[in-house]
Scaffold this active site. Structure first.
Site, mmCIF file in Angstrom:
data_model
loop_
_atom_site.group_PDB
_atom_site.id
_atom_site.type_symbol
_atom_site.label_atom_id
_atom_site.label_comp_id
_atom_site.label_asym_id
_atom_site.label_seq_id
_atom_site.Cartn_x
_atom_site.Cartn_y
_atom_site.Cartn_z
ATOM 1 N N LYS A 219 1.003 -1.370 0.133
ATOM 2 C CA LYS A 219 -0.267 0.373 -0.303
ATOM 3 C C LYS A 219 0.819 1.656 0.034
ATOM 4 C CE LYS A 219 -4.404 -1.862 2.063
ATOM 5 N NZ LYS A 219 -5.426 -1.515 3.453
ATOM 6 N N ASN B 219 -5.332 2.169 -2.199
ATOM 7 C CA ASN B 219 -5.553 1.042 -2.172
ATOM 8 C C ASN B 219 -6.013 0.298 -3.304
ATOM 9 O OD1 ASN B 219 -7.996 2.473 -1.545
ATOM 10 N ND2 ASN B 219 -8.839 0.569 -0.557
ATOM 11 N N ASP C 127 -10.107 3.481 1.667
ATOM 12 C CA ASP C 127 -10.028 2.751 2.931
ATOM 13 C C ASP C 127 -10.882 4.022 3.963
ATOM 14 O OD1 ASP C 127 -9.094 0.160 3.021
ATOM 15 O OD2 ASP C 127 -6.971 0.629 3.388
ATOM 16 N N THR D 201 2.546 -0.083 19.597
ATOM 17 C CA THR D 201 4.015 1.103 20.158
ATOM 18 C C THR D 201 4.017 2.275 19.727
ATOM 19 O OG1 THR D 201 4.628 -1.265 19.033
ATOM 20 C CG2 THR D 201 6.276 0.679 18.546
#
Ligand code: NAP
Length: 298
Positions: free
Chosen positions: A75, A96, A113, A163
Site C-alpha cells: 500500500k 489501496n 479505505d 508501540t
C-alpha cells in the site's frame, strides 16, 4: 444473476498483494459484476514480497487491466510507481485502489479505505465532526486511513498503540499534511488516562480476528466510556469479542464489514463508472463469512 461469458470483451480487475488467496474481494466484486450484467471479472493477483512490484503494475497495463486493489504489503511501496495520486492517497500516505486509463495506460492511485470507513460510519448514523472524541487502537495501515478520515471530519483523535513510536509517526505525518489537526498519540499502557471521555472507539488492530476470536484489544481493567460507540474494523468474525464486551457494557458496537464493502463499492464505481450494488456486495460477503471462517486479508 446471469454471469456474462468470459470472452475477448471481458474487462479485468483484481487484488494485488501477498497473500491474497483468502481475499473476500473476488467474491464481492464478481457477484456485483454478475448482478449488474457487466462482462467484468475480478481476480487474485499474488505478487510475492521481494518480487518486482513495478513489473507487476506494468504487466497489468500491458494486459489491459482496468484497475486493481492494492493490499498488504504494497500500500505504501506502490505510491512512487504510479503516474498520479488523489488527495486521499496524499493525506493517508497509502494507496489501496488503482485505475488504469484504457487509452493512455496511465495509473492513478486512490485510497478508498478512508472513504469506506467514513461511508460506513455515516450509514450507521455514527456522528463525526468537531464533537467527536475518537480513540483509535492500533497504528498500522488501517489506523492511518481511519485517523486521516476522522481528522478531516474535524474530530479530535487519539491514537493508542502498543508501540507508541508508530502512533507518533502517524501523528507527525498528519500534522505535516493539515493546519492544526486535533490529533495525538499515547501508549496502550496509558489507555485509561485517555479513555474516559471518548465517544468513539475504533479498533484498528488485528486483535480479536479469526481464529483468535476470544481476544480483545480492550483491557478488562479499563471501563468503557459511557455512551461511546465502538467500531471494530475486523469483520471476521462478524461479531468480535470487543463488540460483545461493548454491548455488555451498554454501548453500541459496529463491525468492520461495512468498511470493506464501501471501500469495494468506491473502487467498483471508479473502475466501471456505474453505481455499485452495495446491498448485493454486503450480502455475498455476509454469506461467505457465515459459510467459511478462514483467516486472510480482504
Ligand atoms: P498492520 O498495519 O499490521 O497494523 C496492526 C496494528 O495493530 C499495529 O499498530 C500493531 O501494533 C497493532 N497490534 C497487532 N497485534 C497487536 C496486539 N497483540 N496487541 C496490541 N496491538 C497489536 O495492520 P492493518 O493493515 O492496519 O490492519 C489492522 C486490522 O484492521 C486488520 O486486522 C483488519 O482486520 C482491519 N482492517 C479492516 C479493513 C476493513 O475494510 N474492514 C480494512 C483494513 C484493515 P504495533 O505497532 O505495536 O506492532
Amino acid at each position: 444473476m446471469t454471469v456474462a461469458t468470459l470472452d475477448g470483451q471481458t474487462q479485468l480487475v483484481g487484488i494485488l498483494g501477498w497473500p491474497v488467496a483468502h481475499s473476500l474481494s473476488p467474491t464481492m466484486h464478481n457477484a456485483a459484476f454478475a448482478y449488474a450484467g457487466l462482462n467484468w471479472r475480478y481476480v487474485p493477483l499474488p505478487v510475492q514480497p521481494g518480487h518486482n512490484l513495478d513489473a507487476a503494475l506494468k504487466g497489468l497495463v500491458a494486459l489491459g487491466f482496468r484497475g486493481a486493489n492494492i493490499t498488504v504489503p504494497y500500500k505504501v511501496d506502490a505510491i512512487p510507481l504510479l503516474d498520479s495520486i488523489t488527495e486521499a492517497v496524499t493525506i493517508v500516505g497509502a494507496v489501496n485502489t488503482i485505475r488504469i486509463d484504457h487509452n493512455t495506460g496511465k495509473i492513478e492511485g486512490m485510497n478508498t479505505d478512508m472513504t469506506g470507513f467514513l461511508a460506513d460510519l455515516a450509514q450507521n448514523r455514527v456522528s463525526m465532526g468537531k464533537n467527536t472524541r475518537a480513540l483509535i487502537l492500533g497504528a498500522g495501515g488501517a489506523a492511518r486511513a481511519i485517523a486521516a478520515g476522522l481528522v478531516r471530519s474535524g474530530a479530535h483523535v487519539t491514537i493508542v498503540n502498543r508501540t507508541v513510536t508508530k502512533a507518533e509517526a502517524i501523528v507527525g505525518f498528519i500534522r505535516s499534511s493539515w493546519a492544526n489537526p486535533d490529533i495525538n498519540a499515547v501508549s496502550m499502557e496509558d489507555l485509561s488516562m485517555v479513555a474516559w471521555d471518548a465517544n468513539l472507539i475504533v479498533n484498528a488492530t488485528p486483535v480479536g480476528m479469526w481464529p483468535d476470536t476470544e481476544t480483545s484489544p480492550w483491557p478488562e481493567r479499563v471501563p468503557f466510556p459511557p455512551g461511546a460507540v465502538v467500531y471494530d474494523s475486523i469483520y471476521r468474525p462478524l461479531k468480535t469479542k470487543l463488540m460483545r464486551q461493548a454491548e455488555a457494557a451498554g454501548l453500541r458496537a459496529v463491525g468492520g464489514l461495512g468498511m470493506l464493502v464501501y471501500q469495494g463499492a468506491s473502487a467498483y464505481e471508479v473502475w466501471t463508472g456505474k453505481k455499485a450494488p452495495v446491498d448485493v456486495m454486503k450480502l455475498v460477503c455476509q454469506q461467505a463469512l457465515m459459510e467459511d471462517s478462514r483467516p486472510g486479508p480482504f
